[in-house]
Design a protein around this motif. Structure first.
Motif, mmCIF file in Angstrom:
data_model
loop_
_atom_site.group_PDB
_atom_site.id
_atom_site.type_symbol
_atom_site.label_atom_id
_atom_site.label_comp_id
_atom_site.label_asym_id
_atom_site.label_seq_id
_atom_site.Cartn_x
_atom_site.Cartn_y
_atom_site.Cartn_z
ATOM 1 N N GLU A 59 9.303 11.871 -1.012
ATOM 2 C CA GLU A 59 8.854 11.232 -2.348
ATOM 3 C C GLU A 59 9.337 12.210 -3.289
ATOM 4 O O GLU A 59 9.072 13.362 -3.185
ATOM 5 N N GLY A 60 9.936 11.582 -4.494
ATOM 6 C CA GLY A 60 10.472 12.371 -5.497
ATOM 7 C C GLY A 60 11.893 12.726 -5.400
ATOM 8 O O GLY A 60 12.682 13.328 -6.247
ATOM 9 N N THR A 61 12.563 12.293 -4.312
ATOM 10 C CA THR A 61 14.060 12.696 -4.277
ATOM 11 C C THR A 61 14.759 11.706 -5.177
ATOM 12 O O THR A 61 14.898 10.670 -5.114
ATOM 13 N N GLU A 62 15.669 12.326 -6.168
ATOM 14 C CA GLU A 62 16.469 11.709 -7.149
ATOM 15 C C GLU A 62 17.494 11.019 -6.283
ATOM 16 O O GLU A 62 18.390 11.552 -5.687
ATOM 17 N N GLY A 63 17.572 9.615 -6.631
ATOM 18 C CA GLY A 63 18.698 8.924 -5.889
ATOM 19 C C GLY A 63 18.548 8.410 -4.609
ATOM 20 O O GLY A 63 19.118 7.435 -4.199
ATOM 21 N N GLY A 64 17.309 8.555 -4.126
ATOM 22 C CA GLY A 64 16.809 7.667 -2.866
ATOM 23 C C GLY A 64 16.331 6.587 -3.057
ATOM 24 O O GLY A 64 15.799 6.260 -4.430
ATOM 25 N N LEU A 65 16.007 5.717 -2.009
ATOM 26 C CA LEU A 65 15.308 4.245 -2.221
ATOM 27 C C LEU A 65 14.275 4.337 -1.244
ATOM 28 O O LEU A 65 14.471 4.794 0.011
ATOM 29 N N PHE A 66 13.290 3.528 -1.399
ATOM 30 C CA PHE A 66 12.060 3.265 -0.701
ATOM 31 C C PHE A 66 12.060 1.797 -0.578
ATOM 32 O O PHE A 66 12.606 0.955 -1.144
ATOM 33 N N PHE A 67 11.407 1.439 0.728
ATOM 34 C CA PHE A 67 11.518 -0.171 1.086
ATOM 35 C C PHE A 67 10.017 -0.510 1.483
ATOM 36 O O PHE A 67 9.513 0.370 2.217
ATOM 37 N N GLY A 68 9.477 -1.315 1.258
ATOM 38 C CA GLY A 68 7.996 -1.540 1.462
ATOM 39 C C GLY A 68 8.054 -3.276 1.677
ATOM 40 O O GLY A 68 8.732 -4.174 1.140
ATOM 41 N N MET A 69 6.980 -3.566 2.651
ATOM 42 C CA MET A 69 6.613 -5.142 2.536
ATOM 43 C C MET A 69 5.073 -5.188 2.421
ATOM 44 O O MET A 69 4.324 -4.089 2.972
ATOM 45 N N THR A 70 4.472 -5.967 1.582
ATOM 46 C CA THR A 70 3.001 -5.995 1.380
ATOM 47 C C THR A 70 2.812 -7.301 1.693
ATOM 48 O O THR A 70 3.161 -8.264 1.616
ATOM 49 N N HIS A 71 1.497 -7.150 2.586
ATOM 50 C CA HIS A 71 0.922 -8.535 2.822
ATOM 51 C C HIS A 71 -0.409 -8.696 2.154
ATOM 52 O O HIS A 71 -1.321 -7.846 2.337
ATOM 53 N N LEU A 72 -0.564 -9.582 1.146
ATOM 54 C CA LEU A 72 -1.791 -9.851 0.225
ATOM 55 C C LEU A 72 -2.377 -10.873 0.731
ATOM 56 O O LEU A 72 -1.768 -11.866 0.939
ATOM 57 N N TYR A 73 -3.710 -10.677 1.064
ATOM 58 C CA TYR A 73 -4.514 -11.486 1.673
ATOM 59 C C TYR A 73 -5.202 -12.589 0.419
ATOM 60 O O TYR A 73 -5.243 -12.053 -0.723
ATOM 61 N N PRO A 74 -5.371 -13.867 0.747
ATOM 62 C CA PRO A 74 -5.927 -14.764 -0.200
ATOM 63 C C PRO A 74 -7.224 -14.507 -0.496
ATOM 64 O O PRO A 74 -8.067 -14.162 0.539
ATOM 65 N N GLY A 75 -7.941 -14.808 -1.456
ATOM 66 C CA GLY A 75 -9.123 -14.585 -2.147
ATOM 67 C C GLY A 75 -9.418 -14.479 -3.452
ATOM 68 O O GLY A 75 -8.401 -14.657 -4.037
ATOM 69 N N THR A 76 -10.757 -14.511 -3.863
ATOM 70 C CA THR A 76 -10.951 -14.158 -5.281
ATOM 71 C C THR A 76 -12.067 -13.273 -5.506
ATOM 72 O O THR A 76 -13.054 -13.137 -4.722
ATOM 73 N N VAL A 77 -12.256 -12.789 -6.436
ATOM 74 C CA VAL A 77 -13.230 -11.897 -7.324
ATOM 75 C C VAL A 77 -13.509 -12.760 -8.394
ATOM 76 O O VAL A 77 -12.648 -12.635 -9.444
ATOM 77 N N GLY A 78 -14.763 -13.445 -8.724
ATOM 78 C CA GLY A 78 -15.007 -14.087 -9.587
ATOM 79 C C GLY A 78 -13.936 -15.144 -9.925
ATOM 80 O O GLY A 78 -13.436 -16.100 -8.894
ATOM 81 N N GLN A 79 -13.033 -15.183 -10.755
ATOM 82 C CA GLN A 79 -12.253 -16.436 -11.173
ATOM 83 C C GLN A 79 -10.734 -15.750 -11.006
ATOM 84 O O GLN A 79 -9.819 -16.504 -11.150
#
Ligand SMILES: O=P(O)(O)OC[C@H]1O[C@H](O)[C@H](O)[C@@H](O)[C@@H]1O
Ligand SMILES: [Fe+2]
Length: 181
Positions: A59-79
């Motif tokens: 983390e912090g390396t200039e010129g490098g790249l990170f890659f991610g996959m996010t799994h966001l679940y369905p749901g609500t908090v209030g509206q």
């Protein structure tokens, strides 16, 4: 020399070494949702999203790249739909790509003047997030929303500004449909 790549990206799954998994539960999303009563009444151990990251350089390396996959679940908090914390980058000019693999969602973006807009996410949608732009994803569908991300390894995450001031508009579920208000 021929190398086997260490990480594989199949569908919405990122596997191999070194893939790091980060889990965000409701208790990690304090001061994010508008309806504090609904938030307090919810199960704090409920998983809202998981992020699988491939961080091939420090983390912090200039010129490098990170890659991610996010799994966001369905749901609500209030509206409000379940959503990511959202952040600016610590090095503010750093940009990022998000792309949707599965599900339905909305990418909220806000510039430094607090102008907020949204892009619809559906399988195949590609989103360029310019520097100086906060970003947050909400799951507006009934199933998991999976999206990929690629960002500079020195970008960093500034969460504090969003926890303190939020986005200038909120994505609410109005009669089951997303509305930016
Ligand atoms: O960091 P959040 O606002 O919680 O968003 C969740 C994650 O989404 C993507 O995968 C980003 O590239 C990650 O950097 C981020 O951590
Ligand atoms: Fe980011």
């Amino acid at each position: 020399m021929i190398h086997q790549p260490p990480v594989h990206f199949l569908g919405k799954t990122l596997t191999g070494q070194p893939v790091q998994k980060q889990v965000r539960k409701l208790k990690d999303l304090d001061n994010i949702f508008l309806d504090q009563a609904a938030f307090s009444a919810a199960d704090m151990n409920r998983v809202v999203y998981e992020v699988f990251s491939y961080l091939p350089v420090d983390e912090g390396t200039e010129g490098g790249l990170f890659f991610g996959m996010t799994h966001l679940y369905p749901g609500t908090v209030g509206q409000e739909f379940y959503m990511t914390k959202g952040h600016f980058h610590t090095i503010e000019n750093r940009a990022e790509y998000y792309w949707c693999v599965e599900g339905e969602g909305m990418l909220l973006m806000m510039d430094k003047h607090r102008n907020t807009w949204a892009e619809q996410m559906q399988p195949g949608s590609l989103h360029y997030i310019d520097g100086y732009t906060a970003h947050r994803v909400a799951n507006t569908g009934g199933g998991i929303l999976s999206f990929g991300a690629c960002w500079p390894s020195d970008a960093g995450h500034d969460y504090a500004t969003i926890v303190k001031n939020g986005f200038s508009r909120r994505l609410l579920s109005v009669e089951g449909k997303p509305a930016l208000v």
